[in-house]
Design an enzyme around this catalytic site. Structure first.
Site, PDB file in Angstrom:
ATOM      1  N   GLU A  81     -55.175  12.734  -9.444  1.00 24.71           N
ATOM      2  CA  GLU A  81     -53.965  12.169  -8.855  1.00 24.71           C
ATOM      3  C   GLU A  81     -52.872  12.129  -9.921  1.00 24.71           C
ATOM      4  O   GLU A  81     -53.131  11.705 -11.048  1.00 24.71           O
ATOM      5  CB  GLU A  81     -54.263  10.737  -8.378  1.00 24.71           C
ATOM      6  CG  GLU A  81     -53.037  10.042  -7.822  1.00 24.71           C
ATOM      7  CD  GLU A  81     -53.340   8.628  -7.334  1.00 24.71           C
ATOM      8  OE1 GLU A  81     -54.123   7.915  -7.990  1.00 24.71           O
ATOM      9  OE2 GLU A  81     -52.779   8.246  -6.296  1.00 24.71           O
ATOM     10  N   ASN A 132     -47.455  -1.104  -7.254  1.00 23.52           N
ATOM     11  CA  ASN A 132     -46.482  -0.067  -6.871  1.00 23.52           C
ATOM     12  C   ASN A 132     -45.614  -0.462  -5.665  1.00 23.52           C
ATOM     13  O   ASN A 132     -44.435  -0.155  -5.633  1.00 23.52           O
ATOM     14  CB  ASN A 132     -47.152   1.304  -6.712  1.00 23.52           C
ATOM     15  CG  ASN A 132     -48.179   1.335  -5.627  1.00 23.52           C
ATOM     16  OD1 ASN A 132     -48.712   0.293  -5.233  1.00 23.52           O
ATOM     17  ND2 ASN A 132     -48.485   2.510  -5.134  1.00 23.52           N
ATOM     18  N   HIS A 176     -53.086 -10.343  -8.141  1.00 27.38           N
ATOM     19  CA  HIS A 176     -52.116  -9.251  -8.164  1.00 27.38           C
ATOM     20  C   HIS A 176     -52.183  -8.534  -9.512  1.00 27.38           C
ATOM     21  O   HIS A 176     -52.792  -9.028 -10.460  1.00 27.38           O
ATOM     22  CB  HIS A 176     -50.707  -9.813  -7.911  1.00 27.38           C
ATOM     23  CG  HIS A 176     -49.837  -8.883  -7.104  1.00 27.38           C
ATOM     24  ND1 HIS A 176     -49.951  -7.516  -7.175  1.00 27.38           N
ATOM     25  CD2 HIS A 176     -48.836  -9.122  -6.220  1.00 27.38           C
ATOM     26  CE1 HIS A 176     -49.069  -6.955  -6.355  1.00 27.38           C
ATOM     27  NE2 HIS A 176     -48.381  -7.904  -5.755  1.00 27.38           N
ATOM     28  N   SER A 189     -51.222  -7.311 -13.133  1.00 30.08           N
ATOM     29  CA  SER A 189     -50.745  -8.212 -14.196  1.00 30.08           C
ATOM     30  C   SER A 189     -49.275  -8.002 -14.568  1.00 30.08           C
ATOM     31  O   SER A 189     -48.699  -8.830 -15.266  1.00 30.08           O
ATOM     32  CB  SER A 189     -51.615  -8.029 -15.445  1.00 30.08           C
ATOM     33  OG  SER A 189     -52.919  -8.467 -15.165  1.00 30.08           O
ATOM     34  N   GLU A 200     -58.642   0.725  -0.663  1.00 34.11           N
ATOM     35  CA  GLU A 200     -57.518   1.665  -0.504  1.00 34.11           C
ATOM     36  C   GLU A 200     -57.239   2.220  -1.886  1.00 34.11           C
ATOM     37  O   GLU A 200     -56.618   1.555  -2.711  1.00 34.11           O
ATOM     38  CB  GLU A 200     -56.278   0.928   0.018  1.00 34.11           C
ATOM     39  CG  GLU A 200     -56.444   0.283   1.377  1.00 34.11           C
ATOM     40  CD  GLU A 200     -56.378   1.277   2.517  1.00 34.11           C
ATOM     41  OE1 GLU A 200     -56.250   2.493   2.257  1.00 34.11           O
ATOM     42  OE2 GLU A 200     -56.485   0.840   3.673  1.00 34.11           O
ATOM     43  N   LEU A 201     -57.712   3.428  -2.158  1.00 27.97           N
ATOM     44  CA  LEU A 201     -57.651   3.927  -3.543  1.00 27.97           C
ATOM     45  C   LEU A 201     -56.643   5.069  -3.672  1.00 27.97           C
ATOM     46  O   LEU A 201     -55.679   5.131  -2.925  1.00 27.97           O
ATOM     47  CB  LEU A 201     -59.062   4.320  -3.985  1.00 27.97           C
ATOM     48  CG  LEU A 201     -60.104   3.212  -3.742  1.00 27.97           C
ATOM     49  CD1 LEU A 201     -61.500   3.669  -4.150  1.00 27.97           C
ATOM     50  CD2 LEU A 201     -59.740   1.918  -4.437  1.00 27.97           C
ATOM     51  N   GLY A 230     -55.897   0.084  -5.217  1.00 25.65           N
ATOM     52  CA  GLY A 230     -55.684   0.424  -6.620  1.00 25.65           C
ATOM     53  C   GLY A 230     -56.412   1.698  -6.965  1.00 25.65           C
ATOM     54  O   GLY A 230     -56.638   2.555  -6.109  1.00 25.65           O
ATOM     55  N   CYS A 256     -49.493   6.036  -3.433  1.00 25.39           N
ATOM     56  CA  CYS A 256     -50.800   6.648  -3.149  1.00 25.39           C
ATOM     57  C   CYS A 256     -50.637   7.765  -2.130  1.00 25.39           C
ATOM     58  O   CYS A 256     -51.337   8.758  -2.182  1.00 25.39           O
ATOM     59  CB  CYS A 256     -51.765   5.591  -2.636  1.00 25.39           C
ATOM     60  SG  CYS A 256     -51.106   4.630  -1.280  1.00 25.39           S
TER      61      CYS A 256
HETATM   62  P1  NAP Z   1     -55.369  -0.392 -10.931  1.00 30.51           P
HETATM   63  O1  NAP Z   1     -55.234  -0.270 -12.384  1.00 30.51           O
HETATM   64  O2  NAP Z   1     -56.663  -0.097 -10.305  1.00 30.51           O
HETATM   65  O3  NAP Z   1     -54.928  -1.881 -10.565  1.00 30.51           O
HETATM   66  C1  NAP Z   1     -54.948  -2.377  -9.245  1.00 30.51           C
HETATM   67  C2  NAP Z   1     -55.435  -3.800  -9.260  1.00 30.51           C
HETATM   68  O4  NAP Z   1     -56.804  -3.823  -9.634  1.00 30.51           O
HETATM   69  C3  NAP Z   1     -54.718  -4.681 -10.264  1.00 30.51           C
HETATM   70  O5  NAP Z   1     -54.612  -5.973  -9.743  1.00 30.51           O
HETATM   71  C4  NAP Z   1     -55.659  -4.652 -11.462  1.00 30.51           C
HETATM   72  O6  NAP Z   1     -55.517  -5.772 -12.291  1.00 30.51           O
HETATM   73  C5  NAP Z   1     -56.994  -4.639 -10.777  1.00 30.51           C
HETATM   74  N1  NAP Z   1     -58.081  -4.051 -11.537  1.00 30.51           N
HETATM   75  C6  NAP Z   1     -58.018  -3.029 -12.417  1.00 30.51           C
HETATM   76  N2  NAP Z   1     -59.254  -2.737 -12.871  1.00 30.51           N
HETATM   77  C7  NAP Z   1     -60.103  -3.592 -12.279  1.00 30.51           C
HETATM   78  C8  NAP Z   1     -61.509  -3.796 -12.343  1.00 30.51           C
HETATM   79  N3  NAP Z   1     -62.289  -3.046 -13.108  1.00 30.51           N
HETATM   80  N4  NAP Z   1     -62.050  -4.779 -11.595  1.00 30.51           N
HETATM   81  C9  NAP Z   1     -61.280  -5.526 -10.802  1.00 30.51           C
HETATM   82  N5  NAP Z   1     -59.952  -5.391 -10.701  1.00 30.51           N
HETATM   83  C10 NAP Z   1     -59.362  -4.425 -11.418  1.00 30.51           C
HETATM   84  O7  NAP Z   1     -54.328   0.502 -10.164  1.00 30.51           O
HETATM   85  P2  NAP Z   1     -52.769   0.574 -10.423  1.00 30.51           P
HETATM   86  O8  NAP Z   1     -52.544   1.414 -11.603  1.00 30.51           O
HETATM   87  O9  NAP Z   1     -52.158  -0.772 -10.393  1.00 30.51           O
HETATM   88  O10 NAP Z   1     -52.287   1.298  -9.075  1.00 30.51           O
HETATM   89  C11 NAP Z   1     -52.261   2.651  -8.965  1.00 30.51           C
HETATM   90  C12 NAP Z   1     -53.425   3.152  -8.152  1.00 30.51           C
HETATM   91  O11 NAP Z   1     -53.476   2.492  -6.893  1.00 30.51           O
HETATM   92  C13 NAP Z   1     -53.260   4.616  -7.817  1.00 30.51           C
HETATM   93  O12 NAP Z   1     -54.489   5.270  -7.934  1.00 30.51           O
HETATM   94  C14 NAP Z   1     -52.799   4.578  -6.365  1.00 30.51           C
HETATM   95  O13 NAP Z   1     -53.035   5.756  -5.659  1.00 30.51           O
HETATM   96  C15 NAP Z   1     -53.568   3.426  -5.845  1.00 30.51           C
HETATM   97  N6  NAP Z   1     -52.957   2.915  -4.612  1.00 30.51           N
HETATM   98  C16 NAP Z   1     -53.601   3.118  -3.434  1.00 30.51           C
HETATM   99  C17 NAP Z   1     -53.030   2.692  -2.250  1.00 30.51           C
HETATM  100  C18 NAP Z   1     -53.705   2.914  -0.932  1.00 30.51           C
HETATM  101  O14 NAP Z   1     -53.303   2.295   0.033  1.00 30.51           O
HETATM  102  N7  NAP Z   1     -54.728   3.743  -0.838  1.00 30.51           N
HETATM  103  C19 NAP Z   1     -51.804   2.049  -2.276  1.00 30.51           C
HETATM  104  C20 NAP Z   1     -51.181   1.861  -3.498  1.00 30.51           C
HETATM  105  C21 NAP Z   1     -51.781   2.292  -4.672  1.00 30.51           C
HETATM  106  P3  NAP Z   1     -54.683  -5.694 -13.681  1.00 30.51           P
HETATM  107  O15 NAP Z   1     -53.285  -5.363 -13.328  1.00 30.51           O
HETATM  108  O16 NAP Z   1     -54.832  -7.058 -14.243  1.00 30.51           O
HETATM  109  O17 NAP Z   1     -55.348  -4.627 -14.481  1.00 30.51           O
END
Ligand code: NAP
Length: 472
Positions: free
Chosen positions: A362, A134, A158, A160, A231-232, A209, A265
């Site tokens: 969320e 994001n 990062h 994908s 940071e979720l 994530g 987030c």
């Molecule tokens: P995501 O699906 O969790 O992906 C984030 C990263 O984690 C990607 O590199 C993804 O790889 C990897 N990943 C996914 N599942 C995994 C697993 N089971 N094991 C290890 N790695 C895994 O999240 P997103 O959809 O990209 O981002 C949105 C989320 O991030 C939202 O919930 C948002 O609130 C949160 N976020 C939080 C913050 C904060 O600072 N708290 C900041 C920004 C975003 P792939 O792309 O290869 O699946």
């Protein structure tokens, strides 16, 4: 998941990448380990010089980097430019402050029977960073700038869907002058994270994530006694009280919800409004949400672009549909437009109840929940009635109420009369299911340091005399 750049504005696949083979990953972990041996022995001044160079490259290449991000994940070009500028500032902040943040801290030597006692902050080794799409540049820089300035090395996995940004980041630190292995990108899917994390040379991990990804990484890291920072997600409240400047609050509310096309987030997601100002706020908010220009993120006039992926768009649409089906009212937006790409309009939903998904989940797109409350106590109860606790916004000009909000909101940060934002000078992170640990500021850089106690015993007077005599 395939590793590819897919333009979210059109759905067109622009470039696909092969995943790195296991031996490629192995070479990078080895390089990170050797790079650590080098980097940890460099001075703060040297590392600051390289980090400054990274800032200058970002500034010089702001336009193409911004366009690359807009193409990969659909944020508006204006937002992408601002992100690059923020990253340069983040690099500069740590170039200028890391040495002070990590300076030895003297303790009360006498109290512990020492001639000297102090705390020394030292790097711990190669770190794995699993990052989201994001803010594809900023999320990585806010990990990498402190980590590298502390003397750690970084391995980036990062998201994908942002491979070009991921490769740019590796190139950025190499061109800035950091030694071989200091910062590298692993082009792998999430199913390959476990193999990297369990490698004994990788010392810790940070993940930004979703909650699910965070749980998975924390479980694996825990089994191997490795520290994590998570940071979720968040479902930040935006509370509006009667004394607030309602027009300003409504204007900022739109930005707070729709920044980054609603995919932040710390975007405000639940607008909790006091009954006395409900009508005024609702009218101003809905009017401004409806007026946002939805369009090509490359256009200068666009206020809001597409969502980054089909799945993200479908999730938001499903959450709004669920609320509508259960009796909520949609005051604007709420329909998926019929056009290629992953679009969703600015949407305001009200008459929500706790059974609806929007109440507790969320919402990662431009759909706002609008909730009416009778008083301060109800506002706090609803604001805290979710499993997240990342940021919180409160609007009131009453100084007592400002203080109470600062104390009563269960979140990692509370912003009063402004929207939650991250600054390199302030710690950033969450409580509850929003994660743990902190990024940014002094707290952030210390997360991946060995906080080492050094105790130096007193030299006995008699011993000193004896030693003096012996050497005379
Ligand atoms: P995501 O699906 O969790 O992906 C984030 C990263 O984690 C990607 O590199 C993804 O790889 C990897 N990943 C996914 N599942 C995994 C697993 N089971 N094991 C290890 N790695 C895994 O999240 P997103 O959809 O990209 O981002 C949105 C989320 O991030 C939202 O919930 C948002 O609130 C949160 N976020 C939080 C913050 C904060 O600072 N708290 C900041 C920004 C975003 P792939 O792309 O290869 O699946």
């Amino acid at each position: 998941m395939t590793i590819a750049t897919i333009n979210p504005a059109t759905g067109e696949v622009l470039k696909t990448y092969d995943e790195m083979a296991p031996d490629g990953v192995e070479r990078r972990i080895a390089a990170a380990t050797e790079g650590f041996a080098t980097l940890r022995r460099t001075s703060f001044a040297q590392r600051a010089e390289w980090m400054e160079a990274a800032a200058r490259i970002l500034e010089a290449e702001r336009e193409p980097v911004a366009r690359m991000m807009t193409t990969e994940m659909g944020k508006t070009l204006a937002a992408a430019r601002a992100e690059v500028t923020k990253c340069a500032a983040g690099c500069r902040h740590y170039a200028g402050h890391a040495e002070r943040y990590l300076a030895d801290e003297a303790a009360d030597a006498q109290a512990v029977g020492a001639s000297a006692a102090y705390v020394r902050y030292q790097p711990i080794g190669p770190l794995l960073a699993v990052m989201p799409w994001n803010f594809p540049l900023w999320q990585v820089i806010r990990f990498a700038a402190p980590a590298l300035m502390a003397g750690n090395t970084g391995l980036l996995k990062h998201a994908s869907n942002v491979p070009q940004t991921a490769l740019f980041l590796e190139d950025l630190f190499r061109r800035a002058g950091f030694p071989e292995g200091a910062f590298q990108t692993l082009l792998v899917g999430s199913d390959r994270v476990e193999a990297v994390l369990t490698d004994r040379r990788v010392r810790a991990a940070t993940l930004t994530g979703s909650e699910g990804a965070g749980r998975s990484v924390a479980r694996i890291a825990g089994a191997h006694v490795k520290k994590t920072v998570l940071e979720l997600g968040g479902s930040d409240p935006f509370v509006v009280m009667p004394s607030a400047d309602i027009d300003r609050a409504a204007a900022v509310a739109v930005t707070a919800r729709c920044q980054n096309n609603g995919q932040s987030c710390i975007a405000a997601k639940r607008f909790i409004v006091h009954a006395d100002v409900w009508d005024r706020f609702t009218a101003a908010f809905v009017e401004r949400m409806s007026a946002l220009v939805v369009g090509d993120p490359m256009d200068e006039d666009t206020g809001i672009g597409p969502l980054a992926m089909r799945q993200v768009r479908d999730d938001v649409a499903a959450q709004v549909d669920d609320a509508r089906k259960r009796g909520a009212r949609v005051l604007c937006g709420g329909e998926v437009p019929d056009r290629p790409g992953w679009w969703y309009p600015p949407t305001v939903v009200t008459d929500l109840d706790p059974q609806m998904r929007m109440w507790s989940e969320e919402v990662f797109g431009p759909a706002a929940s609008l909730i009416r409350v009778a008083d301060y106590e109800e506002a706090i109860r609803i604001a805290n009635d979710v499993d997240f606790g990342l940021g919180a916004n409160a609007w009131t000009t009453d100084p007592d109420e400002q203080e109470r909000f600062a104390t009563d909101l269960d979140s990692g940060q509370v912003f009063v009369n402004g929207m939650v934002t991250s600054y390199p000078q302030l710690p950033f992170g969450g409580v509850k299911n929003s994660g743990y640990g902190r990024e940014l500021s002094a707290q952030g850089i210390r997360e991946f340091c060995n906080i080492k106690t050094v105790w130096i015993g007193p030299v006995e007077v008699t011993d000193r005399r004896r030693t003096a005599q012996a050497t005379e």
